[in-house]
Design a protein around this motif. Structure first.
Motif, PDB file in Angstrom:
ATOM      1  N   CYS A 147      38.202  39.814  37.290  1.00  0.00           N
ATOM      2  CA  CYS A 147      37.438  38.608  37.610  1.00  0.00           C
ATOM      3  C   CYS A 147      38.268  37.680  38.486  1.00  0.00           C
ATOM      4  O   CYS A 147      39.500  37.647  38.401  1.00  0.00           O
ATOM      5  CB  CYS A 147      37.050  37.885  36.318  1.00  0.00           C
ATOM      6  N   ASP A 148      37.595  36.901  39.287  1.00  0.00           N
ATOM      7  CA  ASP A 148      38.267  36.052  40.271  1.00  0.00           C
ATOM      8  C   ASP A 148      38.660  34.712  39.646  1.00  0.00           C
ATOM      9  O   ASP A 148      37.970  33.704  39.798  1.00  0.00           O
ATOM     10  CB  ASP A 148      37.337  35.833  41.468  1.00  0.00           C
ATOM     11  N   GLY A 172      41.376  38.797  40.082  1.00  0.00           N
ATOM     12  CA  GLY A 172      40.621  39.223  41.261  1.00  0.00           C
ATOM     13  C   GLY A 172      40.803  40.697  41.567  1.00  0.00           C
ATOM     14  O   GLY A 172      41.692  41.366  41.028  1.00  0.00           O
ATOM     15  N   LEU A 173      39.970  41.208  42.462  1.00  0.00           N
ATOM     16  CA  LEU A 173      39.984  42.635  42.791  1.00  0.00           C
ATOM     17  C   LEU A 173      41.289  43.066  43.453  1.00  0.00           C
ATOM     18  O   LEU A 173      41.675  44.237  43.359  1.00  0.00           O
ATOM     19  CB  LEU A 173      38.801  42.971  43.707  1.00  0.00           C
ATOM     20  N   THR A 219      37.616  48.723  43.242  1.00  0.00           N
ATOM     21  CA  THR A 219      38.814  48.105  43.828  1.00  0.00           C
ATOM     22  C   THR A 219      39.001  48.471  45.299  1.00  0.00           C
ATOM     23  O   THR A 219      39.626  47.721  46.046  1.00  0.00           O
ATOM     24  CB  THR A 219      40.063  48.496  43.027  1.00  0.00           C
ATOM     25  N   GLU A 228      32.157  42.005  46.364  1.00  0.00           N
ATOM     26  CA  GLU A 228      33.257  41.234  46.941  1.00  0.00           C
ATOM     27  C   GLU A 228      34.083  40.536  45.870  1.00  0.00           C
ATOM     28  O   GLU A 228      35.286  40.339  46.028  1.00  0.00           O
ATOM     29  CB  GLU A 228      32.709  40.200  47.932  1.00  0.00           C
ATOM     30  N   ARG A 229      33.449  40.133  44.780  1.00  0.00           N
ATOM     31  CA  ARG A 229      34.153  39.479  43.685  1.00  0.00           C
ATOM     32  C   ARG A 229      33.364  39.675  42.397  1.00  0.00           C
ATOM     33  O   ARG A 229      32.173  39.994  42.423  1.00  0.00           O
ATOM     34  CB  ARG A 229      34.349  37.974  43.965  1.00  0.00           C
ATOM     35  N   GLN A 238      32.089  38.054  38.733  1.00  0.00           N
ATOM     36  CA  GLN A 238      31.807  36.859  37.942  1.00  0.00           C
ATOM     37  C   GLN A 238      31.268  37.328  36.599  1.00  0.00           C
ATOM     38  O   GLN A 238      30.126  37.772  36.503  1.00  0.00           O
ATOM     39  CB  GLN A 238      30.788  35.959  38.647  1.00  0.00           C
TER      40      GLN A 238
END
Length: 433
Positions: A35-36, A79-80, A185, A226-227, A229
């Motif tokens: 998670c970002d 984050g990824l 990823t 892209e991310r 949540q």
């Protein structure tokens, strides 16, 4: 030290809160870590040896994980692209799930990771996971032509990765999950085609984190994100593989009635319920709800007269881990039970087909070992005997239930239950009148 299990005299009764699902606990750590910058609160995390190995592996990758007194975790994602190179070799312990899923998670990372594990994990084949990852662009080396531990994932870049359509020769949730995590990823699209659907915990959790994963029959299609949540809170359901021991105990021990709380009833895992109901078990589900994409329910089971059955490869991905305890149910059922399509059990923590035939026959000479399964003659009298767990948690727990329902058993190497169910023996004592 051996563990003595005595015959249960007056049935088992009460309510059992089932420990968190091992598969979902592993995935809650790995996906929350991506998670970002968000912190995900994970309730009912399974504090077993396997899952604690995953927790330490995630920390080694630079992720902050707070452990709380109520068996919950707070995982703050990076984050990824935020994972960091571990400072030392990562020890997977006895966890095939950790190793196989982490190979996917780390396949596109720009740093080196080396994995080791215990003696049993060093014998388990990893080639079928590595093959599709290499097709995507991963660089992985290991012992015996890149199939056995120790295994090293070499540094890589996203630009070297590409999507694939992969037709799996054998249905495997772990191989499928490794591919999906690598695609996540690396930011590529993949299509996976299974011979029959396997467990879908990774897909369910990815959807709970906003990732577009489509399922159509035996096909799974992943679309890049892209991310991530995630939800603020995930409740890990009780592990139906752990509940299975009480489902069978409650069915075969006379005068029993128990309620199992908060059990995961994901349809990709409920083969045990289908088989036991087919055998005549008295099982009722109540209070259904959902968390983190997973269906959860309470299950009430009462003692019942069981009869033999037959099942094979089509249902096997939905109950592969439950074969040892289903074999116990078959010992106490009327008539013959035939299990086929279970050759995957030969490469688990031990050769479970051989272990079942070898050790359960010490209690009653009822089991014939097949190349891909078992034939079990039910209704024979059991005797008290000493039996070896093969250091396999599911064999140890299945032997304990057989002894409790029969004439007792002395289990050699009983502590292996800590892999998935540390409280098992205490729970068995607490539910007896």
């Amino acid at each position: 030290m051996n563990k003595t299990i005595a015959k249960v005299k007056n049935g088992i009764h009460g309510t059992i809160v089932i420990p968190g699902d091992k598969s979902v606990s592993h995935r809650s750590l790995m996906i929350s870590a991506l998670c970002d910058g968000q912190t995900v609160h994970v309730k009912n995390f399974l504090r077993s040896a396997d899952c604690l190995s995953t927790l330490e592996a995630i920390r080694a990758l630079g992720v902050t994980v707070k452990e709380n007194e109520d068996n919950s975790l707070d995982i703050t994602g990076v984050g990824l692209q935020g994972l960091q190179e571990p400072q030392t070799i990562v020890d997977a312990g006895d966890s095939g799930t950790l190793l196989r899923l982490m190979m996917g998670l780390l396949a596109a990372q720009p740093f080196l990771t080396t994995f080791t594990g215990d003696a049993a994990l060093h014998k388990r084949p990893m080639g079928r996971v590595i093959k599709p990852l290499e097709m995507m662009g991963a660089k992985i080396v290991g012992r015996k032509d890149n199939t056995l531990l120790p295994i090293t994932i070499l540094p890589n870049e996203k630009k070297n990765f590409h999507g694939i359509t992969y037709e799996m020769p054998v249905a495997s949730a772990q191989v499928k999950s490794a591919i999906l995590l690598a695609a996540l990823t690396a930011g590529v699209e993949v299509k996976i085609i299974e011979p029959v659907p396997s467990r879908n915990h990774t897909e369910c959790m990815m959807r709970a984190f906003g990732i577009n994963v489509e399922t159509n029959g035996n096909e799974v299609v992943f679309h890049p994100a892209e991310r991530l949540q995630g939800p603020k809170t995930i409740e890990v359901p009780g592990d139906i593989s752990s509940a299975a021991f009480w489902l069978v105990a409650g069915s075969i021990i006379p005068n029993s009635s128990i309620v199992l709380k908060n059990v995961g009833v994901n349809p990709s895992r409920t083969g045990i319920l289908d088989v036991l109901r087919d055998m005549g078990a008295d099982i009722v589900e109540t209070n259904r709800y959902e968390s983190g994409g997973e269906a959860i329910a309470d299950i009430h089971v009462k003692s019942a007269k069981l009869h033999g059955t037959a099942f094979g490869k089509d249902i096997m991905p939905r109950l592969i881990d439950e074969i040892p305890i289903i074999a116990v149910a078959a010992l106490f059922a009327e008539g013959e039970t035939k299990i086929t399509g279970a050759e995957e059990l030969r490469v688990k923590e031990t050769d479970r087909l051989h272990a079942i035939a070898e050790e359960f026959n010490k209690l009653a000479p009822a089991i014939t070992e097949l190349e891909d399964g078992l034939i079990i003659k039910g209704g024979l009298p059991l005797k008290n005997s000493e039996a070896f767990s093969y250091d396999d948690h599911r064999i140890a727990m299945a032997l304990a239930i057989a002894g409790a329902a029969g004439e007792g058993v002395e289990i050699s190497h009983p502590e292996c239950v800590n892999i998935s169910y540390p409280e098992f023996y205490d729970t068995l004592s607490n539910v007896q009148i």
